[in-house]
Design a protein around this motif. Structure first.
Motif, PDB file in Angstrom:
ATOM      1  N   ASP A 142      37.022  50.273  31.563  1.00 31.21           N
ATOM      2  CA  ASP A 142      38.149  50.020  30.672  1.00 31.21           C
ATOM      3  C   ASP A 142      38.307  48.505  30.602  1.00 31.21           C
ATOM      4  O   ASP A 142      38.627  47.874  31.608  1.00 31.21           O
ATOM      5  N   ILE A 143      38.067  47.919  29.439  1.00 26.31           N
ATOM      6  CA  ILE A 143      37.988  46.466  29.324  1.00 26.31           C
ATOM      7  C   ILE A 143      39.272  45.784  29.779  1.00 26.31           C
ATOM      8  O   ILE A 143      39.225  44.811  30.552  1.00 26.31           O
ATOM      9  N   GLU A 144      40.413  46.269  29.347  1.00 25.52           N
ATOM     10  CA  GLU A 144      41.667  45.609  29.726  1.00 25.52           C
ATOM     11  C   GLU A 144      41.925  45.739  31.215  1.00 25.52           C
ATOM     12  O   GLU A 144      42.388  44.786  31.854  1.00 25.52           O
ATOM     13  N   ARG A 145      41.628  46.900  31.784  1.00 22.78           N
ATOM     14  CA  ARG A 145      41.837  47.053  33.227  1.00 22.78           C
ATOM     15  C   ARG A 145      40.905  46.123  33.998  1.00 22.78           C
ATOM     16  O   ARG A 145      41.308  45.514  34.995  1.00 22.78           O
ATOM     17  N   VAL A 146      39.667  46.007  33.567  1.00 20.02           N
ATOM     18  CA  VAL A 146      38.731  45.096  34.221  1.00 20.02           C
ATOM     19  C   VAL A 146      39.279  43.670  34.206  1.00 20.02           C
ATOM     20  O   VAL A 146      39.269  42.969  35.222  1.00 20.02           O
ATOM     21  N   MET A 147      39.772  43.245  33.062  1.00 18.90           N
ATOM     22  CA  MET A 147      40.256  41.875  32.951  1.00 18.90           C
ATOM     23  C   MET A 147      41.517  41.620  33.770  1.00 18.90           C
ATOM     24  O   MET A 147      41.823  40.468  34.091  1.00 18.90           O
ATOM     25  N   ARG A 148      42.215  42.672  34.128  1.00 13.04           N
ATOM     26  CA  ARG A 148      43.428  42.529  34.954  1.00 13.04           C
ATOM     27  C   ARG A 148      43.115  42.598  36.451  1.00 13.04           C
ATOM     28  O   ARG A 148      43.976  42.286  37.271  1.00 13.04           O
ATOM     29  N   THR A 149      41.915  43.043  36.805  1.00 12.02           N
ATOM     30  CA  THR A 149      41.609  43.351  38.199  1.00 12.02           C
ATOM     31  C   THR A 149      40.968  42.169  38.915  1.00 12.02           C
ATOM     32  O   THR A 149      39.927  41.669  38.504  1.00 12.02           O
ATOM     33  N   ARG A 150      41.594  41.748  39.993  1.00 11.73           N
ATOM     34  CA  ARG A 150      41.025  40.680  40.818  1.00 11.73           C
ATOM     35  C   ARG A 150      39.780  41.203  41.536  1.00 11.73           C
ATOM     36  O   ARG A 150      39.546  42.408  41.617  1.00 11.73           O
ATOM     37  N   TYR A 151      38.976  40.286  42.072  1.00 12.59           N
ATOM     38  CA  TYR A 151      37.776  40.703  42.800  1.00 12.59           C
ATOM     39  C   TYR A 151      37.582  39.843  44.031  1.00 12.59           C
ATOM     40  O   TYR A 151      38.189  38.784  44.171  1.00 12.59           O
ATOM     41  N   LYS A 152      36.747  40.314  44.934  1.00 12.29           N
ATOM     42  CA  LYS A 152      36.476  39.620  46.182  1.00 12.29           C
ATOM     43  C   LYS A 152      35.054  39.080  46.165  1.00 12.29           C
ATOM     44  O   LYS A 152      34.142  39.746  45.707  1.00 12.29           O
ATOM     45  N   ILE A 153      34.879  37.863  46.693  1.00 13.53           N
ATOM     46  CA  ILE A 153      33.533  37.289  46.746  1.00 13.53           C
ATOM     47  C   ILE A 153      32.943  37.333  48.150  1.00 13.53           C
ATOM     48  O   ILE A 153      31.781  37.001  48.339  1.00 13.53           O
ATOM     49  N   ASP A 154      33.754  37.728  49.141  1.00 10.76           N
ATOM     50  CA  ASP A 154      33.305  37.633  50.533  1.00 10.76           C
ATOM     51  C   ASP A 154      33.290  38.983  51.245  1.00 10.76           C
ATOM     52  O   ASP A 154      33.276  39.038  52.470  1.00 10.76           O
ATOM     53  N   SER A 155      33.325  40.084  50.512  1.00  6.60           N
ATOM     54  CA  SER A 155      33.264  41.405  51.132  1.00  6.60           C
ATOM     55  C   SER A 155      32.744  42.396  50.104  1.00  6.60           C
ATOM     56  O   SER A 155      32.640  42.084  48.908  1.00  6.60           O
ATOM     57  N   TYR A 156      32.422  43.602  50.554  1.00  4.80           N
ATOM     58  CA  TYR A 156      32.003  44.634  49.619  1.00  4.80           C
ATOM     59  C   TYR A 156      33.148  44.925  48.649  1.00  4.80           C
ATOM     60  O   TYR A 156      34.325  44.832  48.992  1.00  4.80           O
ATOM     61  N   GLN A 157      32.778  45.304  47.434  1.00  4.25           N
ATOM     62  CA  GLN A 157      33.793  45.594  46.431  1.00  4.25           C
ATOM     63  C   GLN A 157      34.546  46.881  46.791  1.00  4.25           C
ATOM     64  O   GLN A 157      33.984  47.821  47.344  1.00  4.25           O
ATOM     65  N   GLN A 158      35.819  46.890  46.438  1.00  4.61           N
ATOM     66  CA  GLN A 158      36.643  48.077  46.666  1.00  4.61           C
ATOM     67  C   GLN A 158      36.863  48.879  45.389  1.00  4.61           C
ATOM     68  O   GLN A 158      37.389  49.982  45.427  1.00  4.61           O
ATOM     69  N   THR A 159      36.467  48.290  44.278  1.00  4.60           N
ATOM     70  CA  THR A 159      36.550  48.962  42.984  1.00  4.60           C
ATOM     71  C   THR A 159      35.267  48.703  42.204  1.00  4.60           C
ATOM     72  O   THR A 159      34.785  47.568  42.163  1.00  4.60           O
ATOM     73  N   TYR A 160      34.720  49.770  41.623  1.00  5.96           N
ATOM     74  CA  TYR A 160      33.570  49.655  40.740  1.00  5.96           C
ATOM     75  C   TYR A 160      33.922  50.332  39.416  1.00  5.96           C
ATOM     76  O   TYR A 160      34.651  51.326  39.390  1.00  5.96           O
ATOM     77  N   PHE A 161      33.390  49.773  38.330  1.00  5.38           N
ATOM     78  CA  PHE A 161      33.588  50.371  37.012  1.00  5.38           C
ATOM     79  C   PHE A 161      32.271  50.964  36.528  1.00  5.38           C
ATOM     80  O   PHE A 161      31.208  50.367  36.703  1.00  5.38           O
TER      81      PHE A 161
END
Length: 276
Positions: free
Chosen positions: A221-240
């Motif tokens: 979901d493009i808008e949800r992706v753009m609202r979602t923060r991400y981590k650079i130093d650990s495994y991701q907790q959300t995948y699209f």
């Protein structure tokens, strides 16, 4: 005038790579003569380890295209890859000394040129490295540039990035890149598979993304992706998740100008799954 090095995120460590070699567009010749036997051995070991983990975890298109990189036992010459890549999708890879700024990055993609860092990690960084090196860029990103639909998406992303820069929306678009090109999943008949380079070049993330019950896996979901923060130093907790590269191309084709305007009025979302 020498170009300015780029630092990853909020890191205070000096950037890797020799930026004095780069031209105004941040590209430079591949410094192949500087690779040592140890460098080639590191690449071979990384390739062998990661390739062994791909079955049942990487998407079919990636596995089919991986042999197009050519040699496995040493760092490839970029011009050898380009002979095959240009014939397949009219793309080429270009050498950069490390991370590059947004506008040069977007400009290269818009012209069907993918920037590849030419230095390789040290043996003590074998399992994890913060900045992308030649193994991450080649193994993780380049195979899917042989796929015509994905290749066209990457060019469109570059053109969209140049527009986003003018609208002050690069952070929002960078989240789309992160959750698709770097950490995207695709649904195949046999289950979820990885197509994102950050997953495909990491042994731990590859297994976590596909098999772990911990992360949430959401439809793209493009808008949800753009609202979602991400981590650079650990495994991701959300995948699209997408169902095809055509879906990715179609969902990112519209003008994002009104999307940026809406998203900027909304709260950011955590990368972590919501508590049950």
């Amino acid at each position: 005038m020498a170009v300015e090095p780029v630092v990853y995120g909020a890191s205070e460590r000096p950037p890797r790579g020799d930026y004095s070699r780069a031209g105004a567009d941040y590209t430079c010749p591949q410094d192949y003569a500087s690779y040592t036997p140890a460098d080639h051995a590191t690449y071979r070991r990384l390739y062998e380890r990661q390739a062994a983990l791909l079955p049942g975890r990487a998407c079919d298109a990636f596995i089919a295209a991986l042999p197009s990189l050519g040699v496995k036992d040493r760092i490839p010459h970029f011009d050898e890859i380009n002979q095959r890549l240009y014939q397949a999708t009219r793309w080429e890879i270009v050498t950069v000394p490390g991370l590059i700024p947004e506008v040069p990055f977007f400009s290269l993609l818009a012209n069907r040129k993918f920037p590849v860092t030419d230095w390789i990690r040290k043996p003590e960084e074998f399992d994890y490295i913060v900045e992308p090196d030649v193994f991450h860029d080649l193994f993780g990103h380049v195979p899917l540039l042989f796929d015509p639909v994905f290749a066209d998406h990457m060019q469109a992303y570059g053109k969209g990035g140049l527009k986003a820069h003018g609208l002050g929306a690069c952070e929002l678009l960078s989240r789309l890149y992160w959750y698709t090109v770097e950490f995207g999943l695709i649904r195949q008949k046999d289950g979820f598979r990885a197509y994102g380079a950050g997953i495909l070049s990491s042994p731990g993330e590859l297994q976590h993304a596909i098999a772990s019950p911990e992360p949430q896996r959401l439809p793209l979901d493009i808008e949800r992706v753009m609202r979602t923060r991400y981590k650079i130093d650990s495994y991701q907790q959300t995948y699209f998740v997408i169902d095809s590269f055509q879906e990715l191309f179609d969902k990112t084709a519209p003008d994002f100008t009104p999307v940026y305007a809406r998203v900027k009025t909304l709260d950011e979302l955590s990368a972590a799954p919501a508590a049950a």
